[in-house]
Motif scaffolding. Structure first.
Motif, mmCIF file in Angstrom:
data_model
loop_
_atom_site.group_PDB
_atom_site.id
_atom_site.type_symbol
_atom_site.label_atom_id
_atom_site.label_comp_id
_atom_site.label_asym_id
_atom_site.label_seq_id
_atom_site.Cartn_x
_atom_site.Cartn_y
_atom_site.Cartn_z
ATOM 1 N N ILE A 414 51.445 42.561 32.918
ATOM 2 C CA ILE A 414 50.101 42.450 33.519
ATOM 3 C C ILE A 414 49.097 43.017 32.507
ATOM 4 O O ILE A 414 49.230 44.163 32.095
ATOM 5 C CB ILE A 414 50.017 43.265 34.834
ATOM 6 C CG1 ILE A 414 51.164 42.904 35.790
ATOM 7 C CG2 ILE A 414 48.657 43.059 35.504
ATOM 8 C CD1 ILE A 414 51.189 41.473 36.259
ATOM 9 N N LEU A 417 43.354 44.866 31.810
ATOM 10 C CA LEU A 417 42.128 44.654 32.603
ATOM 11 C C LEU A 417 42.109 43.233 33.150
ATOM 12 O O LEU A 417 42.410 42.288 32.427
ATOM 13 C CB LEU A 417 40.886 44.835 31.729
ATOM 14 C CG LEU A 417 40.604 46.236 31.201
ATOM 15 C CD1 LEU A 417 39.403 46.211 30.267
ATOM 16 C CD2 LEU A 417 40.341 47.206 32.358
ATOM 17 N N LEU A 418 41.760 43.112 34.410
ATOM 18 C CA LEU A 418 41.589 41.765 34.971
ATOM 19 C C LEU A 418 40.128 41.339 34.752
ATOM 20 O O LEU A 418 39.246 42.181 34.589
ATOM 21 C CB LEU A 418 41.924 41.757 36.460
ATOM 22 C CG LEU A 418 43.362 42.130 36.831
ATOM 23 C CD1 LEU A 418 43.606 41.865 38.305
ATOM 24 C CD2 LEU A 418 44.386 41.389 35.984
ATOM 25 N N ILE A 442 42.198 34.506 36.538
ATOM 26 C CA ILE A 442 43.611 34.616 36.130
ATOM 27 C C ILE A 442 44.228 33.218 36.091
ATOM 28 O O ILE A 442 45.011 32.887 35.215
ATOM 29 C CB ILE A 442 44.389 35.515 37.118
ATOM 30 C CG1 ILE A 442 43.831 36.926 37.128
ATOM 31 C CG2 ILE A 442 45.881 35.521 36.773
ATOM 32 C CD1 ILE A 442 44.378 37.804 38.257
ATOM 33 N N PHE A 449 47.040 36.215 30.070
ATOM 34 C CA PHE A 449 47.148 35.976 31.509
ATOM 35 C C PHE A 449 48.168 34.888 31.854
ATOM 36 O O PHE A 449 48.502 34.689 33.012
ATOM 37 C CB PHE A 449 45.785 35.610 32.102
ATOM 38 C CG PHE A 449 44.842 36.777 32.118
ATOM 39 C CD1 PHE A 449 44.974 37.758 33.095
ATOM 40 C CD2 PHE A 449 43.869 36.930 31.152
ATOM 41 C CE1 PHE A 449 44.130 38.862 33.108
ATOM 42 C CE2 PHE A 449 43.029 38.030 31.149
ATOM 43 C CZ PHE A 449 43.161 38.997 32.129
ATOM 44 N N ALA A 608 38.799 44.864 41.030
ATOM 45 C CA ALA A 608 39.550 44.424 39.842
ATOM 46 C C ALA A 608 40.592 45.480 39.456
ATOM 47 O O ALA A 608 41.721 45.142 39.088
ATOM 48 C CB ALA A 608 38.592 44.162 38.687
ATOM 49 N N ILE A 609 40.210 46.741 39.560
ATOM 50 C CA ILE A 609 41.166 47.825 39.257
ATOM 51 C C ILE A 609 42.332 47.768 40.241
ATOM 52 O O ILE A 609 43.501 47.872 39.865
ATOM 53 C CB ILE A 609 40.453 49.201 39.339
ATOM 54 C CG1 ILE A 609 39.481 49.362 38.178
ATOM 55 C CG2 ILE A 609 41.469 50.343 39.393
ATOM 56 C CD1 ILE A 609 38.532 50.543 38.331
ATOM 57 N N ARG A 612 44.687 44.734 39.754
ATOM 58 C CA ARG A 612 45.546 44.974 38.598
ATOM 59 C C ARG A 612 46.662 45.956 38.977
ATOM 60 O O ARG A 612 47.837 45.753 38.681
ATOM 61 C CB ARG A 612 44.713 45.551 37.455
ATOM 62 C CG ARG A 612 45.353 45.395 36.118
ATOM 63 C CD ARG A 612 45.692 46.687 35.411
ATOM 64 N NE ARG A 612 46.800 46.415 34.494
ATOM 65 C CZ ARG A 612 47.910 47.103 34.515
ATOM 66 N NH1 ARG A 612 48.084 48.078 35.371
ATOM 67 N NH2 ARG A 612 48.883 46.810 33.674
ATOM 68 N N HIS A 613 46.253 47.009 39.670
ATOM 69 C CA HIS A 613 47.239 47.998 40.128
ATOM 70 C C HIS A 613 48.285 47.336 41.025
ATOM 71 O O HIS A 613 49.483 47.588 40.890
ATOM 72 C CB HIS A 613 46.517 49.112 40.883
ATOM 73 C CG HIS A 613 47.449 50.054 41.577
ATOM 74 N ND1 HIS A 613 48.302 50.890 40.880
ATOM 75 C CD2 HIS A 613 47.692 50.284 42.897
ATOM 76 C CE1 HIS A 613 49.025 51.587 41.744
ATOM 77 N NE2 HIS A 613 48.683 51.241 42.967
ATOM 78 N N PHE A 615 49.407 44.227 41.139
ATOM 79 C CA PHE A 615 50.378 43.386 40.419
ATOM 80 C C PHE A 615 51.405 44.240 39.679
ATOM 81 O O PHE A 615 52.566 43.839 39.542
ATOM 82 C CB PHE A 615 49.658 42.449 39.438
ATOM 83 C CG PHE A 615 48.854 41.377 40.115
ATOM 84 C CD1 PHE A 615 49.461 40.524 41.032
ATOM 85 C CD2 PHE A 615 47.503 41.207 39.845
ATOM 86 C CE1 PHE A 615 48.735 39.522 41.662
ATOM 87 C CE2 PHE A 615 46.764 40.216 40.469
ATOM 88 C CZ PHE A 615 47.377 39.371 41.376
ATOM 89 N N ALA A 616 50.975 45.388 39.193
ATOM 90 C CA ALA A 616 51.926 46.270 38.499
ATOM 91 C C ALA A 616 52.776 47.033 39.513
ATOM 92 O O ALA A 616 54.000 47.104 39.400
ATOM 93 C CB ALA A 616 51.162 47.247 37.600
ATOM 94 N N SER A 644 39.716 54.543 36.803
ATOM 95 C CA SER A 644 40.628 53.732 37.619
ATOM 96 C C SER A 644 41.692 54.575 38.305
ATOM 97 O O SER A 644 42.117 54.257 39.418
ATOM 98 C CB SER A 644 41.249 52.601 36.800
ATOM 99 O OG SER A 644 41.608 53.029 35.545
#
Ligand SMILES: Cc1ncc(C[n+]2csc(CCOP(=O)(O)OP(=O)(O)O)c2C)c(N)n1
Ligand SMILES: [Mg+2]
Length: 795
Positions: A414, A417-418, A442, A449, A608-609, A612-613, A615-616, A644
Motif C-alpha cells: 500500500i 499516501l493515498l 486508486i 497503485f 485519506a489517512i 490508507r491505514h 488497507f494496511a 496521521s
C-alpha cells in the motif's frame, strides 16, 4: 410426499468392504461425540454448578451424512459449514483423520478448549466457516463459492490449487431463517455453482416437531431458484421391504404418517411400531409377512431406516450428484434426531443428555472398555491398522498444500499516501464524496497503485451509486461470471454509470439485503485463507442499515474476515432525507464490536489517512477490519499538516488547551463547523480552552481499556492516547463532547482523568428537516454547545 430418488445401481462388490468400514466410522463418531458431551457434563469437575450442555441428539442425527461426506466424497479443497450443534461430530471426525488429539476432545466447552460450536478462530485450521448463529454459515457457503469464482476467474489463486465445492450441513430448522432465502435469491442472480446444502431433515427444531406441510414448500423454493433437489427419504432396508408384496401399503402408511406420530413411535421403539402397524394395516397379508418375522429391535431398525441414516443411500446419491455437474444441489436427507440414542425421536431431546446409567448401557453396546473411551478405534470389528489404512486413502485425507487446508497469500503493498482530493477554494467536500474520489484515484491503477487497485473489490447492496462507488465502478467494471453488455451504453443513451459486467469486473453488485452484504464481505475477507488469494474488500451501505445486517457483520468479525466497511450517510446530518434513514446507535456498535476498528472522520485529509491505514491494517496478522462512518454534509476543507498517527489513534487537538485549562470541546464527525464556531466564541472568554477532534471513540476507548489493564498488571506501562491528550487539562476541568449519534459514545471520557463531561448527541429518533433546525432540536448547534460550556464552567 416428496419425490424419491430412483433406485440406485447395486453397490459394486468392492464397495461392500467400504460400506462396512464406513459403518465402523459411523459407530465411532456416534460414540465419541456422545462421550465428549457426557464427559464434559458428568465426568469433568464442575466448579460453578451450571449446566455445561451439548447436543447429543443433534449430533446423532447427522452421523451418517457426515460419514458419507467426509470419508467418501469430500476433497481437500472443499469448504464446509457444519450445523453448529453437531460440532462434537466434527471434532471426532478430525480425531479419526489424525488432525485432532484425544486430549483436546476432553476439553469441549472448557475454558481454552473446544468451542461449543465450530469456530475458525478458536478451534483451528480445520474449521472453514464458523457456525453458531443458525442460517449464516449455510448462506456463507454460497458466497464462498462466488468469491472462489471471482479469484479463480481472475487467476489470482496459487498455481495448481484445485477449486473446491462449498458444502453446508444444515439443520432443518435453520431453513426458517430469512437470510437463507435472501442468499438463495442472490445466489441465483450470480449463477453460483458447485454448492451443496445437505439438510438433516429430522423434522425437529429446538422446541418441538416441525410442521408436516412445510417441506413441500421449501423444496419448491429451491427448485425455483435453480437448484437441483434430491430427496433421500428411505434407506435400503425399507426400499427392499416396499418391493415385497404388501410393501406398497407400508410405504403409503409411512408417507402419510404425521411427523409427530413418527417421532413418538421412534422414541417408544419396536413394540409400539408393531402395535401401530397392526392396528392400521394388520389385515394385509403381505405386511404381516414383512413384520412378523422381525424382533422388536429389528422392526424398529427397519422403521428408522431413513435415507439420512443409510450410508449406501447417501454415498450413492452424493456420488451420482458429484458426477452430474455443478448445479447447486439441495439434499433433503430424512433422519431421526437422536438416532441410536435412548431419546431418539423424543420431541424434547434437543438439549437432552444421556444419564450415567444410559451411558453405561450405551458403552456396553459400543464395546468400549473403561479407560479406552477416547481410543479412536476401540470396539470395532476392524483393527486400528485397517481403519487407519482406509482413512489414509480417502480423498479428504490428502493434503491440499504442505501447510494443510488453511492457505496464505502475500501482503499487497500500500503506497504511503493515498490521493487526497484537491478542493478548489470555496468548494465544500463531504467525507462520502471524498471517499468516492480517493477510490476512483486508486482505481486509475497507475504506478505504485497498480497492485492494490487490482486487489480491491467493492460490493454494495443496491447503494453503489448513492454511496459514491460510481466512479470506481466506471473504471473497474462489475463482476459477473458471464459477459453482459451495458445496454444503455451500447445504445448510446446518456448515463453517468457504466454497467457492463464481466469476469474482470471488480465490483460485486448485490440486491438490497444487508445480511448478504456482510456475508459477501466475510467471504471476500477470508479469501487469502480459504482460496490463497488476498483481496482488499470494501463494502458500502447506508449507516442505519448496518443494523439490518448486524448479525452477519458480527459473524464476519468472529471469523476474523478482513474488510473495509464504509457506512454512509449517517446520523441526523442526513437532514431532509430524514427519519428511518438517520442512524443513532452505530457509533456504539463500532465501539463494542471486536475485531472492527471504527472511525468517523470529518475532513478529507483525515479520511485519506484512515483509508490508507485500513488497507494496511486489514492485512496485518494482529490487525482487524475497519469501519468508516461517513457523511453527505459538505465541509470547507482545512489546509494543514496532520499527524496521521494521532488520527489513527482516535483523535488530535485542533487547538491544544493551555496547561491547566478549565474547558475543552471534543467533537466527532461532520458537526465540526458548529463545534469550531462555538469554540471561537468560547475562546474569547476562556483563552486556554482546547478543541479536540475525535476520529474514533472506539480506538480511544479501546486504548484506554488496554492501558488500564496494563496498569493493573504493574507500573511502567505507557499511557493511552486519550490519557495523553487530556493530560494538560486542569483536574476537574469540563469537556463538552458532541457527535451525531448517541452521546454515550463519548461521555466515558470523564472517567479517564476525572473531568466533568457534558455529553451532547442524539438520543431520540431523527426526522426530516434542515441542519439548523435539526441541530437545534437535538441540542447540537452552536447555542447548545455554548450552553453546555457555560454549565460546566459555572460548575
Ligand atoms: C440465530 C439463532 N437463533 C436461535 C438459536 C438457538 N438454536 C440452536 S439450535 C436451534 C434449533 C435447531 O434445529 P435444527 O436446525 O433443526 O437442528 P437439529 O438440532 O434438529 O439438527 C435453535 C433454535 C441459534 N443457535 N441461532
Ligand atoms: Mg432439526
Amino acid at each position: 410426499m416428496n419425490q424419491q430418488l430412483p433406485l440406485f445401481r447395486a453397490a459394486a462388490p468392492d464397495d461392500a468392504q467400504r460400506v462396512a468400514l464406513l459403518n465402523a466410522i459411523e459407530r465411532k463418531l456416534l460414540w465419541i461425540s456422545a462421550w465428549m458431551i457426557h464427559h464434559a457434563n458428568h465426568i469433568r469437575p464442575n466448579r460453578d454448578g451450571l449446566k455445561v450442555g451439548g447436543h447429543q441428539a443433534s449430533c446423532a442425527s447427522v452421523i451418517s451424512i457426515l460419514t458419507a461426506l467426509y470419508f467418501d466424497i469430500l476433497k481437500p479443497a472443499d469448504r464446509i459449514a457444519i450445523k453448529p450443534h453437531a460440532g462434537p461430530v466434527f471434532h471426532a471426525m478430525n480425531l479419526l483423520l489424525g488432525r485432532q488429539s484425544a486430549e483436546r476432545l476432553s476439553t469441549l466447552r472448557q475454558f481454552g478448549g473446544i468451542q461449543p460450536y465450530p469456530s475458525r478462530m478458536k478451534d483451528g485450521g480445520e474449521v472453514d466457516f464458523s457456525t453458531g448463529s443458525v442460517g449464516l454459515g449455510v448462506a456463507l457457503t454460497s458466497f464462498g463459492s462466488l468469491v472462489q469464482d471471482y479469484v479463480r476467474l481472475k487467476k489470482l489463486t496459487p498455481e495448481g490449487l484445485p477449486a473446491g465445492r462449498h458444502v453446508a450441513i444444515v439443520g432443518d430448522a435453520e431453513l426458517d431463517e430469512g437470510n437463507i432465502y435472501e442468499a438463495l435469491l442472490e445466489g441465483w442472480k450470480h449463477d453460483i455453482r458447485n454448492v451443496w446444502w445437505v439438510i438433516d431433515y429430522n423434522r425437529q427444531s429446538l422446541d418441538s416437531v416441525v410442521q408436516d406441510r412445510l417441506f413441500g414448500r421449501i423444496e419448491g423454493l429451491f427448485r425455483d431458484m435453480g437448484w437441483n433437489v434430491v430427496t433421500l427419504k428411505y434407506g435400503r432396508k425399507l426400499q427392499a421391504a416396499f418391493a415385497r408384496p404388501g410393501g406398497e401399503s407400508l410405504r403409503r402408511w409411512i408417507d402419510d404418517c404425521p411427523n409427530s406420530l413418527y417421532a413418538a413411535l421412534t422414541f417408544q421403539g419396536g413394540a409400539a411400531w408393531r402395535a401401530a402397524l397392526l392396528a392400521e394395516l394388520g389385515r394385509e397379508d403381505g405386511l404381516r409377512a414383512i413384520i412378523d418375522p422381525l424382533s422388536d429391535d429389528e422392526l424398529a431398525a427397519l422403521m428408522n431406516n431413513l435415507g439420512g441414516h443409510d450410508i449406501e443411500t447417501l454415498m450413492e446419491a452424493f456420488r451420482a450428484q458429484d458426477a452430474a455437474g455443478d448445479q447447486p444441489t439441495c439434499f433433503i436427507a430424512y433422519t431421526v434426531k437422536g438416532m441410536g440414542l435412548p431419546f431418539a425421536g423424543h420431541k424434547d431431546n434437543h438439549a437432552g443428555l444421556m444419564t450415567k446409567e444410559q451411558m453405561e448401557v450405551f458403552r456396553t453396546a459400543m464395546r468400549i472398555r473403561p479407560g479406552h473411551e477416547w481410543d479412536e478405534f476401540e470396539g470395532l470389528d476392524f483393527s486400528p491398522e485397517e481403519m487407519r489404512g482406509f482413512i489414509a486413502g480417502i480423498p479428504f485425507a490428502q493434503k491440499l498444500t504442505p501447510q494443510g487446508r488453511r492457505l496464505e497469500s502475500p501482503k499487497i503493498p500500500i503506497p504511503a499516501l493515498l490521493p487526497v482530493p484537491r478542493v478548489p477554494v470555496g468548494r465544500k467536500l463531504s467525507t462520502q464524496a471524498a471517499f468516492g474520489e480517493i477510490l476512483a484515484g486508486i482505481g486509475r491503477g497507475e504506478g505504485e497503485f497498480a497492485p492494490m487497485a487490482q486487489r480491491i473489490v467493492t460490493t454494495s447492496p443496491d447503494v453503489t451509486v448513492s454511496t459514491n462507488l460510481g466512479p470506481w465502478v466506471n473504471r473497474r467494471g462489475i463482476f459477473d461470471r458471464h459477459l453482459k453488455n451495458d445496454v444503455f451504453r451500447d445504445a448510446k443513451l446518456a448515463s453517468a454509470q457504466r454497467w457492463g459486467m464481466s469476469p474482470e469486473g471488480q465490483h460485486v453488485e448485490l440486491g438490497i439485503a444487508e445480511q448478504n452484504l456482510f456475508l459477501v464481505l466475510a467471504a471476500l475477507g477470508l479469501s487469502d485463507r480459504l482460496y490463497g488469494a488476498r483481496l482488499l474488500p470494501i463494502g458500502t451501505v447506508y449507516d442505519p442499515f448496518v443494523n439490518r445486517g448486524l448479525d452477519a457483520l458480527i459473524y464476519g468479525c468472529y471469523m476474523d474476515a478482513r474488510f473495509l466497511l464504509v457506512s454512509t450517510p449517517s446520523g441526523i446530518t442526513l437532514a431532509a432525507e430524514g427519519g428511518q434513514h438517520q442512524s443513532v446507535n452505530t457509533p456504539l456498535i463500532g465501539m463494542a464490536q471486536d475485531r472492527l476498528a471504527a472511525y468517523e472522520p470529518a475532513f478529507a485529509d483525515e479520511l485519506a489517512i484512515l483509508m490508507r491505514h485500513a488497507f494496511a491494517h486489514m492485512q496485518e496478522p494482529e490487525g482487524s477490519s475497519v469501519w468508516l462512518r461517513l457523511s453527505t454534509r459538505g465541509l470547507s476543507q482545512p489546509e494543514r499538516p496532520l499527524d496521521s498517527a494521532q488520527v489513527i489513534a482516535g483523535g488530535y487537538w485542533v487547538t491544544p488547551p493551555a496547561p491547566g485549562a478549565r474547558i475543552a470541546i471534543a467533537y466527532q464527525g461532520p458537526i465540526a463547523p458548529d463545534a469550531m464556531a462555538a469554540f471561537e466564541i468560547l475562546r474569547a472568554e476562556e483563552p486556554g480552552a482546547g478543541l479536540l477532534a475525535v476520529t474514533s471513540p472506539d480506538r480511544l476507548h479501546q486504548g484506554w481499556l488496554e492501558s488500564r489493564k496494563r496498569a493493573r498488571r504493574g507500573p511502567g506501562g505507557a499511557a493511552s492516547h486519550i490519557e495523553a491528550l487530556l493530560a494538560p487539562l486542569a483536574p476537574g476541568a469540563g469537556i463538552v463532547t458532541l457527535l451525531d449519534g448517541h452521546p454515550a459514545a463519548l461521555d466515558w471520557m470523564g472517567g479517564v482523568r476525572g473531568h466533568r463531561v457534558a455529553a451532547l448527541g442524539v438520543d431520540r429518533f431523527g426526522q426530516g428537516g434542515d441542519i439548523p433546525a435539526l441541530y437545534a432540536e437535538y441540542g447540537l448547534d452552536e447555542a447548545a454547545i455554548l450552553d453546555a460550556c457555560a454549565e460546566l464552567l459555572l460548575g
